[in-house]
Design a protein around this motif. Sequence first.
Motif: not given
Length: 606
Positions: A203-208
Amino acid sequence: MLDTASETTLLSVRGLSVVADGPDGPRQILEGIGFDLKPRQILSVIGESGSGKTVLARTLASWIAAPLRVTAGQVLFKGRDLLADRAYARGLAGREIAYVGGNPAGALDPTMTVGAQLVEKLRAVRPDISASDAKAKAIRLLQAVRIPAAERRFHEYPFQYSGGMMQRAMIVDALISDPALLIADNITQPLDVTVAAQILKLMRELNSEFSTAILFICSSLPVACDASDEVMVLNKGRVVERQTPDRLTAAPQHAYTSALIAELPTLWQEGPQRRRPAATEKPIMSVRGVSKAYETRGKSGKALVQAVRHVDFDVFAGDNFGIVGESGCGKSSLMRLLTGLERPDGGQILFQGEDVGAASARRLRELRREFQLVLQDPYGSLPPQSPIGAILEEPLKIHRIGNRAERRDRARAVMSEVGLHPGLYESLPTGLSAGQRQRLNVARAMILEPSLLIMDETLSALDQTEQGKLLDLFERLQAQHGFTYIFISHDLTMVRQVCSRIAVMYLGEAVEVAPNDRLFFDPGHPYTRALLSAAPTLELRRYRPEDCLLEGEPPSPIDLPPGCAFASRCPQAFDRCRSQNPALLSRGGQALAACFLNPTNEATHV
């Protein structure tokens, strides 16, 4: 923390209030909610059951209907009020505003392949894109969420996905239209710790990568802190606090937040712990070399799924025995064997010395007075059209216990024991909260006065506060009735609190069995360390995720690799691990582990 101060506000909520209409008038659900969310920002919303988290998520996604009703406020998306322009809001749903819930199993059509549904969704919102380009994008996103063999999985049906893969597929379904806002509603709560940790990292990677703003609805404060840039605390429909995770946990500004932190169970530090009973020397249930395989059909014909493989352990009278592991490790299959719902292909399950697998149907029914099962789903496990009293009396009728008046008295007495008001006797379970429903499930199991209660993920659908209340109940009932418990769970913090001994399962095998402290402070298997490294906690971790956390899925239980099944994911594997499967051997002190890295003695049962 992500610096978003210079970016334009994407979502602005102002004075949002929602009520639920009922026969006694409107009941306030949300009152005066206000916050801003910028692109590439992750905001977690935390609060106990009934705080209004899911109603907030559904309101923002334009998914509320009667009896819920918005009474005040604005929801500004890119400066335009979604509440004032419902047609505009409906046009955004699934396109620029995406929603992912915590129940992926029922979210996709079981008659269509996952890939076909993803392509259909993308072409519905982007009619200009070709089928081949839509397929290519879907496969790229499946790879981005780390679905193994994404091109092959694209053509599989939902039932062929594990729970963790289904949740990742639903994230792809939400992201495939390149939304500006993703609303993630309790997407990690039903998942085991390693898959949940992977989802948060993803989720953090996709957010970025995609500049997507994320509103993350969560019932676990440690998970919320780990996932987000800021945490917003809801209590009884109101925002009581919003801070960065570090500031929130170090210096909470509201008494409710302080209480949430104080109630958090700990894994390694001194904290609020519960009484864990000492094991006796008398086994109430013994599992000896139990195996179970299921036949399945694939493109190449019939195959066997090796669900449970040569499992050994003892459960002692008065004990709290935990069984933990990832999704697909065999916990639920083992539960069906322990309860006699299915019979093992090999080995024995001895309950008070009697072989459950060899018992006749009549004898098995008699034995079920002595061991009872409490299931995970507080909603699907109760008949919605039967009154509570009838639900509780049914086991007594089946076993021909008591007359009508005696059954009614016994049902009311058990309701009082589990904390349900006897006045609910004639009521339907539809009006009960999730916590009350689980109390009803416990009462239904207790009414036969069994000696063994098997809890299959019984608390996983409940928030931290409700879990604490049910654990208090279990402790009190054990003290009063001398129950023995088997807790099947992916929640390591719960197991740490209540279980005296724990078995760790991986790909159908018990790879470690150990007393509580030994397992948490000196685990004997790399897989156990991986589980501990992924457990949500505010403590300083004894095991670092970067050293231990697993990537990808376990090997297929249809095509098991030679040697140790964990070798492909183990950071410490060597040549012998890939050719020989280690036995479950003693490490001393009633601890066993199946790993060549341990100095071992002779194989034994504990």
